[in-house]
Scaffold this motif. Structure first.
Motif, PDB file in Angstrom:
ATOM      1  N   PRO A  91       0.791  -1.233   0.000  1.00 41.32           N
ATOM      2  CA  PRO A  91       0.000   0.000   0.000  1.00 41.32           C
ATOM      3  C   PRO A  91       0.822   1.283   0.000  1.00 41.32           C
ATOM      4  O   PRO A  91       0.409   2.275  -0.595  1.00 41.32           O
ATOM      5  CB  PRO A  91      -0.832  -0.106   1.277  1.00 41.32           C
ATOM      6  CG  PRO A  91      -0.899  -1.561   1.568  1.00 41.32           C
ATOM      7  CD  PRO A  91       0.396  -2.136   1.083  1.00 41.32           C
ATOM      8  N   GLU A  92       1.959   1.274   0.634  1.00 43.54           N
ATOM      9  CA  GLU A  92       2.783   2.487   0.703  1.00 43.54           C
ATOM     10  C   GLU A  92       4.166   2.255   0.108  1.00 43.54           C
ATOM     11  O   GLU A  92       5.086   3.017   0.367  1.00 43.54           O
ATOM     12  CB  GLU A  92       2.915   2.966   2.157  1.00 43.54           C
ATOM     13  CG  GLU A  92       1.589   3.219   2.854  1.00 43.54           C
ATOM     14  CD  GLU A  92       0.699   4.230   2.145  1.00 43.54           C
ATOM     15  OE1 GLU A  92       1.220   5.160   1.497  1.00 43.54           O
ATOM     16  OE2 GLU A  92      -0.535   4.072   2.235  1.00 43.54           O
ATOM     17  N   GLY A  93       4.322   1.204  -0.664  1.00 47.05           N
ATOM     18  CA  GLY A  93       5.644   0.859  -1.167  1.00 47.05           C
ATOM     19  C   GLY A  93       5.718   0.824  -2.677  1.00 47.05           C
ATOM     20  O   GLY A  93       4.981   1.512  -3.377  1.00 47.05           O
ATOM     21  N   HIS A  94       6.614  -0.004  -3.152  1.00 48.11           N
ATOM     22  CA  HIS A  94       6.881  -0.166  -4.576  1.00 48.11           C
ATOM     23  C   HIS A  94       6.500  -1.586  -4.997  1.00 48.11           C
ATOM     24  O   HIS A  94       6.467  -2.489  -4.167  1.00 48.11           O
ATOM     25  CB  HIS A  94       8.359   0.098  -4.864  1.00 48.11           C
ATOM     26  CG  HIS A  94       8.803   1.453  -4.429  1.00 48.11           C
ATOM     27  ND1 HIS A  94       8.497   2.592  -5.129  1.00 48.11           N
ATOM     28  CD2 HIS A  94       9.498   1.857  -3.333  1.00 48.11           C
ATOM     29  CE1 HIS A  94       8.994   3.645  -4.500  1.00 48.11           C
ATOM     30  NE2 HIS A  94       9.604   3.235  -3.404  1.00 48.11           N
ATOM     31  N   PRO A  95       6.261  -1.805  -6.295  1.00 46.67           N
ATOM     32  CA  PRO A  95       5.872  -3.139  -6.750  1.00 46.67           C
ATOM     33  C   PRO A  95       7.071  -4.078  -6.939  1.00 46.67           C
ATOM     34  O   PRO A  95       7.228  -4.725  -7.969  1.00 46.67           O
ATOM     35  CB  PRO A  95       5.142  -2.856  -8.057  1.00 46.67           C
ATOM     36  CG  PRO A  95       5.828  -1.644  -8.596  1.00 46.67           C
ATOM     37  CD  PRO A  95       6.189  -0.821  -7.376  1.00 46.67           C
TER      38      PRO A  95
END
Length: 135
Positions: free
Chosen positions: A86-90
């Motif tokens: 949710p608050e990061g990178h894929p």
């Protein structure tokens, strides 16, 4: 990480992952990738039963058991798993890497409105090139 083999994914499966990731925000969403070898036809949302779903995911074991049973009965194959950052990178996180089993399954990670695909290989996660099918 090396680019892996081409994986075909339906646009509907990608849309489902993005929809559920947005709906579950700020919790991590998670689920299953179903289809047949090399072809992900659909994504299924599963309950995140992690103790802290704001920072971790754990797919409901009952959903995993049901998917394995359905596959053994001739249904869709369990190609892999998906979850959101949710608050990061894929990209696979340190926690993802710690929990990887090297079983060769596909992991999809949704973040920032995109989905990336990875093979859980014996030497760590390998990025997969994908081709989107309109099915």
């Amino acid at each position: 990480m090396q680019m892996g083999t081409d994986l075909v994914v339906t646009s509907g499966a990608i849309a489902t992952v993005l929809e559920f990731a947005a709906r579950e925000h700020p919790r991590e969403a998670c689920g299953l990738l179903l289809g047949r070898a090399g072809f992900i036809e659909r994504a299924q949302l599963c309950a995140n039963v992690a103790t802290n779903p704001l920072r971790h995911f754990e797919i409901d074991p009952a959903a995993l058991i049901a998917a394995h049973r359905a596959e053994r009965a001739g249904g869709e194959a369990l190609i892999g798993y998906w979850h959101s950052h949710p608050e990061g990178h894929p990209l696979p996180s340190g926690t993802d890497c710690q929990h990887a089993s090297g079983d060769g399954r596909v992991w999809a990670i949704a973040a920032g409105g995109e989905v990336t695909f990875w093979r859980d290989a014996s030497g760590g996660f390998e990025a997969l090139s994908t081709r989107v099918s309109g099915m």
